[in-house]
Design a protein around this motif. Structure first.
Motif, mmCIF file in Angstrom:
data_model
loop_
_atom_site.group_PDB
_atom_site.id
_atom_site.type_symbol
_atom_site.label_atom_id
_atom_site.label_comp_id
_atom_site.label_asym_id
_atom_site.label_seq_id
_atom_site.Cartn_x
_atom_site.Cartn_y
_atom_site.Cartn_z
ATOM 1 N N CYS A 22 3.134 7.002 0.594
ATOM 2 C CA CYS A 22 3.442 5.747 0.790
ATOM 3 C C CYS A 22 4.015 5.243 -0.407
ATOM 4 O O CYS A 22 3.382 5.402 -1.465
ATOM 5 C CB CYS A 22 2.711 4.624 1.377
ATOM 6 N N PHE A 23 5.135 4.359 -0.618
ATOM 7 C CA PHE A 23 5.418 3.784 -1.802
ATOM 8 C C PHE A 23 6.114 2.524 -1.464
ATOM 9 O O PHE A 23 6.491 2.285 -0.282
ATOM 10 C CB PHE A 23 6.602 4.619 -2.584
ATOM 11 N N SER A 27 3.598 6.045 -11.064
ATOM 12 C CA SER A 27 2.531 6.421 -10.110
ATOM 13 C C SER A 27 2.325 7.919 -9.727
ATOM 14 O O SER A 27 3.643 8.415 -9.816
ATOM 15 C CB SER A 27 2.496 5.705 -8.621
ATOM 16 N N ALA A 28 1.639 8.788 -9.425
ATOM 17 C CA ALA A 28 1.598 10.103 -9.387
ATOM 18 C C ALA A 28 0.484 10.692 -8.186
ATOM 19 O O ALA A 28 -0.728 9.978 -8.279
ATOM 20 C CB ALA A 28 1.149 11.038 -10.567
ATOM 21 N N GLY A 71 5.021 1.576 -7.162
ATOM 22 C CA GLY A 71 3.736 2.313 -6.940
ATOM 23 C C GLY A 71 3.685 3.178 -5.695
ATOM 24 O O GLY A 71 4.673 2.812 -5.080
ATOM 25 N N SER A 72 2.824 3.905 -5.769
ATOM 26 C CA SER A 72 2.698 4.989 -4.379
ATOM 27 C C SER A 72 1.219 5.089 -4.174
ATOM 28 O O SER A 72 0.165 4.782 -5.099
ATOM 29 C CB SER A 72 3.579 6.039 -4.803
ATOM 30 N N ALA A 73 0.941 5.566 -2.899
ATOM 31 C CA ALA A 73 -0.477 6.027 -2.817
ATOM 32 C C ALA A 73 -0.375 6.779 -1.382
ATOM 33 O O ALA A 73 0.591 6.898 -0.877
ATOM 34 C CB ALA A 73 -1.246 4.690 -2.401
ATOM 35 N N ILE A 74 -1.560 7.517 -1.294
ATOM 36 C CA ILE A 74 -1.802 8.218 0.134
ATOM 37 C C ILE A 74 -2.533 7.282 1.151
ATOM 38 O O ILE A 74 -3.826 6.965 0.531
ATOM 39 C CB ILE A 74 -2.435 9.495 -0.112
ATOM 40 N N TYR A 75 -2.028 6.978 2.182
ATOM 41 C CA TYR A 75 -2.687 6.288 3.168
ATOM 42 C C TYR A 75 -2.705 7.017 4.331
ATOM 43 O O TYR A 75 -1.350 7.148 4.742
ATOM 44 C CB TYR A 75 -1.980 4.984 3.144
ATOM 45 N N GLU A 76 -3.736 7.112 5.330
ATOM 46 C CA GLU A 76 -3.755 7.722 6.380
ATOM 47 C C GLU A 76 -3.272 9.219 6.340
ATOM 48 O O GLU A 76 -2.220 9.866 6.946
ATOM 49 C CB GLU A 76 -2.941 7.040 7.429
ATOM 50 N N ASN A 77 -3.390 9.702 4.989
ATOM 51 C CA ASN A 77 -2.950 11.164 4.903
ATOM 52 C C ASN A 77 -1.534 11.212 4.758
ATOM 53 O O ASN A 77 -0.920 12.505 4.746
ATOM 54 C CB ASN A 77 -3.633 12.272 6.020
ATOM 55 N N GLY A 96 9.455 -5.565 -2.492
ATOM 56 C CA GLY A 96 8.162 -5.542 -1.566
ATOM 57 C C GLY A 96 8.114 -4.802 -0.255
ATOM 58 O O GLY A 96 7.080 -4.540 0.397
ATOM 59 N N ARG A 97 9.087 -4.194 -0.033
ATOM 60 C CA ARG A 97 9.151 -3.192 1.227
ATOM 61 C C ARG A 97 8.246 -1.969 1.013
ATOM 62 O O ARG A 97 8.514 -1.179 0.152
ATOM 63 C CB ARG A 97 10.549 -2.734 1.585
ATOM 64 N N VAL A 98 7.580 -1.524 1.907
ATOM 65 C CA VAL A 98 6.837 -0.430 1.772
ATOM 66 C C VAL A 98 7.219 0.593 2.747
ATOM 67 O O VAL A 98 7.350 0.371 3.963
ATOM 68 C CB VAL A 98 5.189 -0.921 2.099
ATOM 69 N N PHE A 99 7.175 1.973 2.432
ATOM 70 C CA PHE A 99 7.751 3.057 3.058
ATOM 71 C C PHE A 99 6.528 3.914 3.370
ATOM 72 O O PHE A 99 5.994 4.169 2.145
ATOM 73 C CB PHE A 99 8.847 3.741 2.605
ATOM 74 N N GLN A 100 6.635 4.579 4.446
ATOM 75 C CA GLN A 100 5.520 5.614 4.683
ATOM 76 C C GLN A 100 6.243 6.691 5.225
ATOM 77 O O GLN A 100 7.223 6.592 6.235
ATOM 78 C CB GLN A 100 4.303 5.071 5.689
ATOM 79 N N GLU A 101 5.991 8.001 4.769
ATOM 80 C CA GLU A 101 6.549 9.162 5.244
ATOM 81 C C GLU A 101 5.912 9.441 6.828
ATOM 82 O O GLU A 101 4.902 9.376 7.020
ATOM 83 C CB GLU A 101 5.977 10.168 4.491
#
Length: 291
Positions: free
Chosen positions: A218-219, A170-171, A209-215, A224-229
């Protein structure tokens, strides 16, 4: 009777509109100029594109609206829009498509088959393609490259080429900090700061995988654990992060020049409790003389 059906919806092909054909199974999808483009089909060098998307209508395809890509660079691996062009990546080549395409009657089609713009580099990891202010960045067999807005290809990943064998899953562009982050499944995340043209790496970022969520970046881990910066915290899942910065040689009087330095200051902004260690090397010695 006509009086019964007069208020019913008109047949969608009225006026010569192309009829709808179910799109084939595909593994690559993107949007470009109000159309959906598909690749990764049974024919690995063919592209399907939809009719123009209209308000209130679903995405519609017709089997006459296809394009064929030269097999020189191998199979199509990714599609991505760049300004007014569609970039088609193959394994070892890059192609470009421009134009408006046909109307929904199949007329006025100005598409030609994609034209090659690079024959020595392509995209190996489809999920690595990311749009940035500089253009498109992507991972090839030879490392991370940039396709700029002038359609020039240049190698930009020389500082992280030791990770070329890692697969980018992911990028993401993180505009608040001017960074592009490439997440790998088994190794470090590779981080490019396009404001300062500097590379760094993030530990503990092996992900699926990763994504931008709520600006926020996240990865997701393999368990199954999800981390958000969190920009207000400076630990990594509760653990402290060791940050290391190494400068190049500072030749203050020119190449191999002689200049005494009596004092040096380290300027920073205090964020939280930490230990700070500074090592100093000089006279081009291959080791640190002071800590």
């Amino acid at each position: 009777a006509d009086s019964t059906i007069i208020d019913n919806e008109a047949l969608y092909t009225t006026g010569g509109v192309l009829d709808n054909i179910a799109a084939p199974a595909s593994s690559i999808t993107t949007t470009y100029r109000n159309r959906v483009f598909l690749a990764g089909l049974e024919d690995k060098n063919r592209i399907w594109y939809s009719k123009l998307i209209l308000p209130g209508f679903p995405v519609e395809f017709n089997d006459t609206q296809t394009l064929d890509v030269d097999t020189t660079g191998g199979e199509i691996t990714a599609l991505k829009a760049l300004d007014d062009k569609l970039i088609v990546f193959a394994e070892t080549a890059i192609f470009v498509l421009a134009g408006e395409g046909p109307n929904n009657l199949g007329l006025q089609n100005d598409y030609n088959n994609p034209q090659i713009i690079a024959s020595d580099v392509g995209c190996r990891d489809p999920q690595s393609v990311v749009i940035t202010p500089l253009g498109l960045m992507f991972k090839s067999n030879k490392g991370i490259y940039l396709l700029d807005r002038g359609l020039q290809v240049r190698y930009i990943g020389d500082r992280v080429e030791q990770y070329n064998d890692d697969v980018v899953v992911s990028a993401n562009l993180v505009p608040d900090v001017n960074e592009v982050r490439f997440v790998t499944a088994d190794s470090l995340a590779l981080v490019y700061n396009y404001q300062f043209n500097q590379w760094s790496t993030f530990t503990n970022h092996e992900a699926q995988g990763s994504a931008i969520y709520e600006n926020k970046f996240c990865f997701v881990k393999s368990d199954g654990r999800v981390f958000q910066e969190n920009p207000n915290k400076h630990t990594d899942g509760g653990d402290y992060v060791k940050l290391k910065i190494v400068t190049g040689w500072l030749s203050l009087a020119g190449l191999q020049g002689f200049q005494r330095v009596y004092k040096a200051s380290l300027l920073g902004e205090y964020k939280s409790q930490h230990n700070l260690r500074v090592k100093v090397a000089y006279d081009f010695a291959p080791f640190y003389r002071q800590t």
